[in-house]
Design an enzyme around this catalytic site. Sequence first.
Site, PDB file in Angstrom:
ATOM      1  N   GLU A 172       1.946   6.760  10.828  1.00  0.00           N
ATOM      2  CA  GLU A 172       1.691   5.381  11.259  1.00  0.00           C
ATOM      3  C   GLU A 172       2.051   5.195  12.732  1.00  0.00           C
ATOM      4  OE1 GLU A 172       4.197   2.690   9.090  1.00  0.00           O
ATOM      5  OE2 GLU A 172       2.994   0.929   9.612  1.00  0.00           O
ATOM      6  N   ILE A 213       2.656   9.139  -4.441  1.00  0.00           N
ATOM      7  CA  ILE A 213       2.352  10.476  -4.982  1.00  0.00           C
ATOM      8  C   ILE A 213       0.885  10.816  -4.684  1.00  0.00           C
ATOM      9  CG2 ILE A 213       2.355  11.916  -7.078  1.00  0.00           C
ATOM     10  CD1 ILE A 213       5.203  10.937  -6.179  1.00  0.00           C
ATOM     11  N   ARG A 257      -4.515  -1.775  -7.804  1.00  0.00           N
ATOM     12  CA  ARG A 257      -4.668  -2.842  -6.813  1.00  0.00           C
ATOM     13  C   ARG A 257      -5.979  -3.606  -6.903  1.00  0.00           C
ATOM     14  NH1 ARG A 257       0.488  -4.052  -5.368  1.00  0.00           N
ATOM     15  NH2 ARG A 257       1.607  -2.133  -4.906  1.00  0.00           N
ATOM     16  N   ARG A 268       7.997   1.423  18.250  1.00  0.00           N
ATOM     17  CA  ARG A 268       9.094   1.837  19.135  1.00  0.00           C
ATOM     18  C   ARG A 268       8.501   2.375  20.422  1.00  0.00           C
ATOM     19  NH1 ARG A 268      13.196   5.954  17.068  1.00  0.00           N
ATOM     20  NH2 ARG A 268      14.329   5.120  18.858  1.00  0.00           N
ATOM     21  N   TRP A 313       0.840  -1.219   0.000  1.00  0.00           N
ATOM     22  CA  TRP A 313       0.000   0.000   0.000  1.00  0.00           C
ATOM     23  C   TRP A 313       0.865   1.256   0.000  1.00  0.00           C
ATOM     24  CZ3 TRP A 313      -5.279  -0.422  -0.302  1.00  0.00           C
ATOM     25  CH2 TRP A 313      -6.035   0.722  -0.027  1.00  0.00           C
ATOM     26  N   PHE A 314       1.937   1.212   0.793  1.00  0.00           N
ATOM     27  CA  PHE A 314       2.791   2.400   0.965  1.00  0.00           C
ATOM     28  C   PHE A 314       3.650   2.677  -0.273  1.00  0.00           C
ATOM     29  CE2 PHE A 314       2.996   3.539   5.732  1.00  0.00           C
ATOM     30  CZ  PHE A 314       1.695   3.112   5.950  1.00  0.00           C
ATOM     31  N   ARG A 315       3.670   1.748  -1.232  1.00  0.00           N
ATOM     32  CA  ARG A 315       4.391   2.032  -2.480  1.00  0.00           C
ATOM     33  C   ARG A 315       3.683   3.127  -3.277  1.00  0.00           C
ATOM     34  NH1 ARG A 315       8.026  -1.614  -4.405  1.00  0.00           N
ATOM     35  NH2 ARG A 315       8.576   0.148  -5.731  1.00  0.00           N
ATOM     36  N   HIS A 316       2.406   3.337  -2.991  1.00  0.00           N
ATOM     37  CA  HIS A 316       1.640   4.401  -3.657  1.00  0.00           C
ATOM     38  C   HIS A 316       1.907   5.675  -2.870  1.00  0.00           C
ATOM     39  CE1 HIS A 316      -0.391   1.404  -6.100  1.00  0.00           C
ATOM     40  NE2 HIS A 316      -0.303   0.653  -5.014  1.00  0.00           N
TER      41      HIS A 316
HETATM   42  C1  LIG Z   1       0.258  -6.195  -9.228  1.00  0.00           C
HETATM   43  C2  LIG Z   1       1.469  -5.427  -8.768  1.00  0.00           C
HETATM   44  C3  LIG Z   1       2.663  -6.084  -8.575  1.00  0.00           C
HETATM   45  C4  LIG Z   1       3.792  -5.362  -8.147  1.00  0.00           C
HETATM   46  N1  LIG Z   1       4.982  -6.037  -7.964  1.00  0.00           N
HETATM   47  C5  LIG Z   1       6.064  -5.362  -7.535  1.00  0.00           C
HETATM   48  C6  LIG Z   1       7.305  -6.028  -7.316  1.00  0.00           C
HETATM   49  O1  LIG Z   1       7.424  -7.228  -7.529  1.00  0.00           O
HETATM   50  N2  LIG Z   1       8.357  -5.307  -6.858  1.00  0.00           N
HETATM   51  C7  LIG Z   1       8.279  -3.951  -6.623  1.00  0.00           C
HETATM   52  O2  LIG Z   1       9.252  -3.335  -6.217  1.00  0.00           O
HETATM   53  N3  LIG Z   1       7.114  -3.300  -6.818  1.00  0.00           N
HETATM   54  C8  LIG Z   1       6.014  -3.957  -7.245  1.00  0.00           C
HETATM   55  N4  LIG Z   1       4.833  -3.288  -7.419  1.00  0.00           N
HETATM   56  C9  LIG Z   1       4.776  -1.862  -7.066  1.00  0.00           C
HETATM   57  C10 LIG Z   1       4.839  -0.943  -8.294  1.00  0.00           C
HETATM   58  O3  LIG Z   1       6.072  -1.034  -8.960  1.00  0.00           O
HETATM   59  C11 LIG Z   1       4.582   0.529  -7.873  1.00  0.00           C
HETATM   60  O4  LIG Z   1       5.605   0.932  -6.995  1.00  0.00           O
HETATM   61  C12 LIG Z   1       3.267   0.685  -7.193  1.00  0.00           C
HETATM   62  O5  LIG Z   1       2.250   0.093  -7.963  1.00  0.00           O
HETATM   63  C13 LIG Z   1       2.964   2.169  -6.982  1.00  0.00           C
HETATM   64  O6  LIG Z   1       2.742   2.734  -8.255  1.00  0.00           O
HETATM   65  P1  LIG Z   1       2.234   4.215  -8.404  1.00  0.00           P
HETATM   66  O7  LIG Z   1       2.256   4.521  -9.879  1.00  0.00           O
HETATM   67  O8  LIG Z   1       0.941   4.385  -7.688  1.00  0.00           O
HETATM   68  O9  LIG Z   1       3.401   4.969  -7.649  1.00  0.00           O
HETATM   69  P2  LIG Z   1       3.581   6.410  -7.043  1.00  0.00           P
HETATM   70  O10 LIG Z   1       4.959   6.411  -6.483  1.00  0.00           O
HETATM   71  O11 LIG Z   1       2.479   6.812  -6.152  1.00  0.00           O
HETATM   72  O12 LIG Z   1       3.618   7.327  -8.337  1.00  0.00           O
HETATM   73  C14 LIG Z   1       2.467   7.809  -8.977  1.00  0.00           C
HETATM   74  C15 LIG Z   1       2.865   8.254 -10.367  1.00  0.00           C
HETATM   75  O13 LIG Z   1       3.754   9.358 -10.290  1.00  0.00           O
HETATM   76  C16 LIG Z   1       4.723   9.241 -11.316  1.00  0.00           C
HETATM   77  N5  LIG Z   1       6.054   9.039 -10.724  1.00  0.00           N
HETATM   78  C17 LIG Z   1       6.345   8.635  -9.456  1.00  0.00           C
HETATM   79  N6  LIG Z   1       7.662   8.588  -9.265  1.00  0.00           N
HETATM   80  C18 LIG Z   1       8.226   8.935 -10.427  1.00  0.00           C
HETATM   81  C19 LIG Z   1       9.575   9.028 -10.865  1.00  0.00           C
HETATM   82  N7  LIG Z   1      10.595   8.742 -10.079  1.00  0.00           N
HETATM   83  N8  LIG Z   1       9.799   9.441 -12.132  1.00  0.00           N
HETATM   84  C20 LIG Z   1       8.780   9.728 -12.959  1.00  0.00           C
HETATM   85  N9  LIG Z   1       7.472   9.623 -12.624  1.00  0.00           N
HETATM   86  C21 LIG Z   1       7.204   9.234 -11.366  1.00  0.00           C
HETATM   87  C22 LIG Z   1       4.333   8.048 -12.177  1.00  0.00           C
HETATM   88  O14 LIG Z   1       3.462   8.474 -13.213  1.00  0.00           O
HETATM   89  C23 LIG Z   1       3.579   7.197 -11.202  1.00  0.00           C
HETATM   90  O15 LIG Z   1       2.683   6.280 -11.797  1.00  0.00           O
HETATM   91  C24 LIG Z   1       3.720  -3.969  -7.880  1.00  0.00           C
HETATM   92  C25 LIG Z   1       2.489  -3.321  -8.073  1.00  0.00           C
HETATM   93  C26 LIG Z   1       1.369  -4.013  -8.506  1.00  0.00           C
HETATM   94  C27 LIG Z   1       0.069  -3.275  -8.688  1.00  0.00           C
END
Ligand SMILES: Cc1cc2nc3c(=O)[nH]c(=O)nc-3n(C[C@H](O)[C@H](O)[C@H](O)COP(=O)(O)OP(=O)(O)OC[C@H]3O[C@@H](n4cnc5c(N)ncnc54)[C@H](O)[C@@H]3O)c2cc1C
Length: 231
Positions: free
Chosen positions: A96, A90, A194, A100, A85-88
């Site tokens: 949280e 932007i 997701r 600790r 979830w935290f990978r999203h």
């Molecule tokens: C089904 C699935 C499987 C996945 N498997 C893996 C895995 O195996 N390993 C792994 O590490 N991750 C994995 N991920 C995570 C994935 O790579 C993304 O980090 C995650 O989906 C968040 O994406 P986001 O576009 O919402 O990211 P956010 O960081 O929220 O970015 C939003 C948008 O901003 C822009 N942006 C953000 N940063 C940049 C940048 N540096 N340069 C240019 N534009 C940018 C892009 O348009 C991006 O789409 C997976 C995700 C999914 C959905």
Amino acid sequence: MVEMTTPETKITLGNAGYVELLEVFGSDLTVVNAARVSFAKESHEFSEQDGKLVKYLAKHNHISPFFHPQIHMRIKMPIFVAREWFRHQIGFARNEVSRRYVDTPPECYIPTPENIRARDPKLKQGSKSEPVAEAERVHAIVKEITEESMGVYDSLLKSGVAPEIARMVLPQSMYTEFVETGSLAAYARLCNLRLDPTAQKEIREYADAVVKLLEPRFPVSWKALIHTPPE
Ligand SMILES: Cc1cc2nc3c(=O)[nH]c(=O)nc-3n(C[C@H](O)[C@H](O)[C@H](O)COP(=O)(O)OP(=O)(O)OC[C@H]3O[C@@H](n4cnc5c(N)ncnc54)[C@H](O)[C@@H]3O)c2cc1C
């Protein structure tokens, strides 16, 4: 007479998880008015024309008007789901709970036997939708090992170990809790990614809870932004 139903504000998941909507800023009209400012125009009531504009904006990726509505949530989910979830990032702000400082008894997600899914040899990642053979027995093992680590955690605290060290024995299934504020656009992006069938079932369920909370509050924008319908 048309009966008005109040949209739900909290959805529970797993054995202790939830997604709770705390505050919402804006509506479909906020999106429209953010776009109409370019022409120094403003709508006061959402019209059919406004609906067309929202669809146009989403279709042509004119995304910034969808940044204005803001949603504030409180979410409790297992750590292995939160890692994804935290990978999203932007468009989101998060704070949280910290293990600790907090040493209350941890809670862990224990999948039901039906959710102890079998590995799918055809997929690099993911699982079959069916449970593994002997799911009941595996469930009992998962439950036992989880309870054992919580017991070890408790005994470490009792021996004077600091919570920041003791937490290292806790499993990835432990629930974490956070508050999150995100724009409508950010939640739609997260849900689009997701809700996809390739995403893990446990995170899909949290994304689906977000859909249930946001769709009734932003009906036009949500329909325009979301590509994958909830299952
Ligand atoms: C089904 C699935 C499987 C996945 N498997 C893996 C895995 O195996 N390993 C792994 O590490 N991750 C994995 N991920 C995570 C994935 O790579 C993304 O980090 C995650 O989906 C968040 O994406 P986001 O576009 O919402 O990211 P956010 O960081 O929220 O970015 C939003 C948008 O901003 C822009 N942006 C953000 N940063 C940049 C940048 N540096 N340069 C240019 N534009 C940018 C892009 O348009 C991006 O789409 C997976 C995700 C999914 C959905």
